[in-house]
Design an enzyme around this catalytic site. Structure first.
Site, PDB file in Angstrom:
ATOM      1  N   ARG A   1      10.331 -10.057   4.413  1.00  0.00           N
ATOM      2  CA  ARG A   1      10.709  -8.689   4.783  1.00  0.00           C
ATOM      3  C   ARG A   1      11.325  -8.662   6.181  1.00  0.00           C
ATOM      4  NH1 ARG A   1       6.116  -4.044   4.640  1.00  0.00           N
ATOM      5  NH2 ARG A   1       5.747  -4.602   6.816  1.00  0.00           N
TER       6      ARG A   1
ATOM      7  N   LYS B   1       0.830  -1.210   0.000  1.00  0.00           N
ATOM      8  CA  LYS B   1       0.000   0.000   0.000  1.00  0.00           C
ATOM      9  C   LYS B   1       0.867   1.264   0.000  1.00  0.00           C
ATOM     10  CE  LYS B   1      -2.236   0.649   3.774  1.00  0.00           C
ATOM     11  NZ  LYS B   1      -2.375   1.776   4.679  1.00  0.00           N
TER      12      LYS B   1
ATOM     13  N   ARG C   1      11.912  -5.487  11.813  1.00  0.00           N
ATOM     14  CA  ARG C   1      10.642  -5.185  12.481  1.00  0.00           C
ATOM     15  C   ARG C   1      10.165  -6.435  13.194  1.00  0.00           C
ATOM     16  NH1 ARG C   1       6.408  -1.702   8.934  1.00  0.00           N
ATOM     17  NH2 ARG C   1       5.034  -2.752  10.398  1.00  0.00           N
TER      18      ARG C   1
ATOM     19  N   ARG D   1     -11.756   4.029   9.493  1.00  0.00           N
ATOM     20  CA  ARG D   1     -11.705   2.648   9.982  1.00  0.00           C
ATOM     21  C   ARG D   1     -13.054   2.192  10.520  1.00  0.00           C
ATOM     22  NH1 ARG D   1      -5.875   2.703  11.389  1.00  0.00           N
ATOM     23  NH2 ARG D   1      -5.065   1.232   9.866  1.00  0.00           N
TER      24      ARG D   1
ATOM     25  N   ARG E   1      -2.360  -9.750  12.546  1.00  0.00           N
ATOM     26  CA  ARG E   1      -2.490  -8.421  11.920  1.00  0.00           C
ATOM     27  C   ARG E   1      -3.379  -8.481  10.679  1.00  0.00           C
ATOM     28  NH1 ARG E   1       3.455  -7.218  10.844  1.00  0.00           N
ATOM     29  NH2 ARG E   1       2.696  -5.463   9.624  1.00  0.00           N
TER      30      ARG E   1
END
Ligand code: IMP
Ligand code: MG
Length: 372
Positions: free
Chosen positions: A306, A192, A312, A267, A324
């Site tokens: 990733r 995104k 992360r 949201r 998530r």
């Protein structure tokens, strides 16, 4: 820019230009009617302002009378003309100068022609401050035209939108809706962020990420930032009205923008409605919700990949990743329904090269822009 009822109008014709047009009309009327005693027939309501200007400039003797006709509702013609106040003055055998503010379809002129013939006038001429040739559907020649204008809806100098705007001394036109406002969604790992930055360049849109806006306001210690932080410090969610105020401030900073990409917002349905209200105030709306669609297993694989290099923590653990993704679908489901109902939801296949995905999104954006 001015606001009348629900619509926004932008300056279009200056007072000086209007005055010059009136002077041009007046010169010709004075020439054509020198030594005669015409009756000025003012077509109410809109023509009252131009009529005083033309009549003041008439050198000889004249009389003035009024008729009130109506053919418009809101910003569109009804196609029929109602006589709201008829003629009281006898016009038999007289030379008449009809004064109109604007000739659009010409339906009003057709009605006037019938009225004037019934009154057996000796002859009549038509003066109008504005004329929209592209909308005109009649054959009556218009003798005195102040200014030809495109087929836009205008207000000011006597002309109104649902009763308002007549007192404006210059003319404004309806602001066209040309903005492209995208609500961009995509599950974690869908790309995104990459697509947002490509689209932003390609379509010259302003990218508003709620997260960035929060961080910016807090870092710069704006009033809104301090207010938002007071909730975050207590471990509470920032209330929608605070978030919306921040977004509004961002939108206001970019009044000339071609559009916005909203990222991370809305949201909830309440937020979607607040966004709709906010944009409506700017005379625009959400054009589309674009959601990148990527299969869960592909996402998990991408994020784990990733995680190997990004450091992360939330990319390293498969369970965290799956959670998530699940949260994303739970959240978007509601917003998706909201935009689906408005025919504004576009799911875009998010698997492929960056260029391929941009291409798919561009097809949607281009089709939206064609609608405008
Ligand atoms: P017509 O009968 O279609 O020629 O329209 C004439 C009347 O429509 C005018 O006297 C106005 O009252 C209204 N009208 C037409 N165009 C506009 C516009 O752009 N703004 C405001 N009123 C308009
Ligand atoms: Mg009128």
């Amino acid at each position: 820019m001015i606001q009348l009822h629900d619509l926004t109008f932008t300056p279009f014709i200056s007072e000086e230009k209007i005055t010059r047009s009136i002077e041009k009309i007046s010169r010709k009327i004075n020439e054509d009617f020198s030594g005669e005693k015409p009756v000025f027939l003012v077509v109410l309501n809109g023509a009252f302002m131009v009529a005083t200007e033309i009549i003041k400039r008439f050198d000889g003797e004249c009389e003035v009378t009024f008729v009130k006709l109506g053919s418009y509702e809101g910003t569109a013609t009804k196609g029929t003309v109602d006589t709201l106040i008829g003629l009281s003055h006898s016009l038999q055998g007289r030379q008449v100068v009809v004064i109109e503010d604007i000739v659009d379809t010409g339906n009003t002129l057709a009605a006037l022609d019938r009225i004037l013939k019934r009154h057996q006038v000796a002859g009549y001429k038509i003066a109008t401050l504005f004329f929209k040739p592209a909308a005109y559907q009649q054959a009556y020649p218009i003798d005195y035209v102040g200014m030809e204008i495109p087929n836009d809806f205008i207000v000011g100098f006597g002309l109104d939108y649902d009763g308002l705007g007549r007192n404006l001394t210059q003319v404004y036109k309806l602001k066209e809706e040309t903005m492209t406002n995208l609500v961009l969604f995509g599950p974690p790992g869908a790309g995104k962020g990459t697509q947002a930055s490509v689209l932003k360049e390609k379509y010259e849109l302003i990218h508003i990420s709620t997260g960035d806006v929060f961080r910016y306001n807090i870092k710069n210690e704006t009033d809104l930032g301090r207010h938002a932080k007071s909730f975050m410090d207590k471990g509470q969610l920032v209330p929608d009205d605070v978030t919306i105020k921040m977004l509004e401030a961002e939108v206001d900073k970019n009044t000339d923008a071609k559009g916005f990409i909203f990222d991370g917002f809305p949201r909830t349905v309440a937020q979607a409605e607040a966004l709709s209200d906010l944009l409506a105030k700017k005379n625009t709306e959400v054009s589309a919700m674009i959601a990148l669609e990527v299969d869960d297993e592909v996402l998990v694989k991408r994020l784990l990949e990733r995680g190997k290099t990004s450091n992360r923590a939330d990319d390293a653990d498969e369970d965290v990743i799956r959670h998530r993704i699940k949260v994303y679908y739970e959240e978007t489901a509601i917003v998706k329904q909201y935009y689906l109902k408005q025919d504004k939801y576009y799911g875009v296949d998010g698997v492929g090269s960056v260029e391929d995905i941009t291409e798919r999104i561009s097809k949607v954006v281009d089709s939206l822009q064609k609608k405008n």
